[in-house]
Write an enzyme that holds these catalytic residues in place. Sequence first.
Site: not given
Length: 159
Positions: A75-77, A113-114, A128
């Site tokens: 649901l993120c743009h 969020m980014e 990693d």
Amino acid sequence: MSKLTHLDDKGAARMVDVTAKAVTEREATAEALIRMAPETLAMIIDGAHPKGDVLAVARIAGIMAAKKTHELIPLCHALNLTSVKVELTPQSDPAAVHIEATCKLAATTGVEMEALTAASVAALTLYDMCKAVDRGMVVEQVRLLEKKGGRSGHWQAES
């Protein structure tokens, strides 16, 4: 029910409609910390890691992740970021790498969020790339540090 919600009138999940919001300059900064053995940090700082410059790879991974956040977080743009900066700073006590990611754009929705995704993926990339020499690394302290712009204005985390 508020217009800016991930739920529609029937309670089903949906992307927030930001059509009516004004385009403004927006910026967000997030951080993450990855703790590791002192020997692992020394290997990274000395450029002696068998996989090469792991900090450079983690920086690129963070930038790429910010650009693809909408593919990772439901649901993120999809946003047209104008700037993504990922800084990785080795720290000796305790042995760790501090990651700070800043994202900018002019849009109708924010970039928190980014920035969080960039910092998280940079930390996970370090894990990693270094796990063969140090499986005990810990990724922690992923949080938003600051947000500027938009309807809610400026917000800054407490130290």
